[in-house]
Write a protein that holds these residues in place. Sequence first.
Motif, PDB file in Angstrom:
ATOM      1  N   LYS A  42       0.823  -1.208   0.000  1.00 15.88           N
ATOM      2  CA  LYS A  42       0.000   0.000   0.000  1.00 15.88           C
ATOM      3  C   LYS A  42       0.859   1.261   0.000  1.00 15.88           C
ATOM      4  CE  LYS A  42      -3.776   2.200   2.548  1.00 15.88           C
ATOM      5  NZ  LYS A  42      -3.100   3.493   2.727  1.00 15.88           N
ATOM      6  N   SER A  43       1.930   1.194   0.840  1.00 15.92           N
ATOM      7  CA  SER A  43       2.805   2.373   0.874  1.00 15.92           C
ATOM      8  C   SER A  43       3.486   2.581  -0.474  1.00 15.92           C
ATOM      9  CB  SER A  43       3.848   2.202   1.974  1.00 15.92           C
ATOM     10  OG  SER A  43       4.692   1.084   1.708  1.00 15.92           O
ATOM     11  N   LEU A  50       2.213   1.600  -3.426  1.00 15.10           N
ATOM     12  CA  LEU A  50       1.174   2.096  -4.336  1.00 15.10           C
ATOM     13  C   LEU A  50       0.858   3.563  -4.059  1.00 15.10           C
ATOM     14  CD1 LEU A  50      -1.240  -0.985  -4.404  1.00 15.10           C
ATOM     15  CD2 LEU A  50       0.332  -0.217  -6.210  1.00 15.10           C
ATOM     16  N   ASP A  51       0.787   3.913  -2.774  1.00 11.11           N
ATOM     17  CA  ASP A  51       0.533   5.330  -2.446  1.00 11.11           C
ATOM     18  C   ASP A  51       1.642   6.217  -2.978  1.00 11.11           C
ATOM     19  OD1 ASP A  51      -1.806   4.638  -1.190  1.00 11.11           O
ATOM     20  OD2 ASP A  51      -0.925   4.552   0.845  1.00 11.11           O
ATOM     21  N   SER A  52       2.848   5.725  -2.850  1.00 10.80           N
ATOM     22  CA  SER A  52       3.957   6.537  -3.366  1.00 10.80           C
ATOM     23  C   SER A  52       3.857   6.681  -4.884  1.00 10.80           C
ATOM     24  CB  SER A  52       5.294   5.901  -2.977  1.00 10.80           C
ATOM     25  OG  SER A  52       5.434   4.608  -3.571  1.00 10.80           O
ATOM     26  N   TRP A  53       3.456   5.548  -5.576  1.00  5.38           N
ATOM     27  CA  TRP A  53       3.274   5.648  -7.025  1.00  5.38           C
ATOM     28  C   TRP A  53       2.124   6.579  -7.381  1.00  5.38           C
ATOM     29  CZ3 TRP A  53       6.206   4.489 -10.974  1.00  5.38           C
ATOM     30  CH2 TRP A  53       7.250   3.536 -10.810  1.00  5.38           C
ATOM     31  N   VAL A  54       1.019   6.514  -6.615  1.00  4.28           N
ATOM     32  CA  VAL A  54      -0.113   7.411  -6.869  1.00  4.28           C
ATOM     33  C   VAL A  54       0.299   8.860  -6.680  1.00  4.28           C
ATOM     34  CG1 VAL A  54      -2.395   8.133  -6.030  1.00  4.28           C
ATOM     35  CG2 VAL A  54      -1.884   5.704  -6.390  1.00  4.28           C
ATOM     36  N   ARG A  55       1.028   9.111  -5.602  1.00  2.31           N
ATOM     37  CA  ARG A  55       1.490  10.482  -5.378  1.00  2.31           C
ATOM     38  C   ARG A  55       2.414  10.938  -6.501  1.00  2.31           C
ATOM     39  NH1 ARG A  55       1.865   8.542  -0.029  1.00  2.31           N
ATOM     40  NH2 ARG A  55       4.113   8.222  -0.300  1.00  2.31           N
TER      41      ARG A  55
END
Length: 244
Positions: free
Chosen positions: A185-186, A188-193
Amino acid sequence: MASRLARSAIGAARLRPSVPSRTLPALTTSLTSYRSASGVPAEDPKKKAQSILDSLPGNSLISKTAILSSTAGVAIYALSNEYYVVNEETIVALCLLSIWGAVFKYGGPMYKEWADGQVNKIKGILNAARADHTEAVKTRIESVQQLGSVVDITKTLFEVSKETAQLEAKAFELEQTTALAAEAKSVLDSWVRYEGQVKIRQQKELSESIIAKIQKELENPKVLQQILQQSITDVERIVASKAQ
């Protein structure tokens, strides 16, 4: 034969040194006075004779009498032929034997009583130790009997420990899964950001390029003239539509 033995005994008595006759009464008197002063009870002569006969080897009175007669004959023969001479040492030996006999006779029961007391004392100590050991063994047996259900308890605890180990294994797996999911998740969140930042930057660059292009086109008079004509045309169409 008997007369010849008597003559040889008389001759031997004349030739060998003997104890003075006046010494024997004094010795007898001293022994009698010692016995009377010591208070030792005199034994019955019949019992004494019977005890002497009982001490002799043999099963019948005839055999015992024969042994006693042969012993007396041998003693007379030894004395008559001077194989053995009665002197002061013999008297001393007899006295010592009498003293030792008295010691064994009267001191023996006392020693036996003392020895029996020591034996009973040791027996008492050993019996007490055995009783204590027996009591300790019984106590240990009772304590072990109280733990008779320890096998079932151990089995139950083993089952519980096995279930606990299984639950711990599952909890560890879930923990690892949760940690992996959190890490994913972290990421993916970094990729989303990162993608959001990239889109924002692209939109900004696009808007800046469009604004710059529009500003550049507005600097052209032809474009301004076209925009103005288009605006007038739009206003006239709007006014015409409202008038109808």
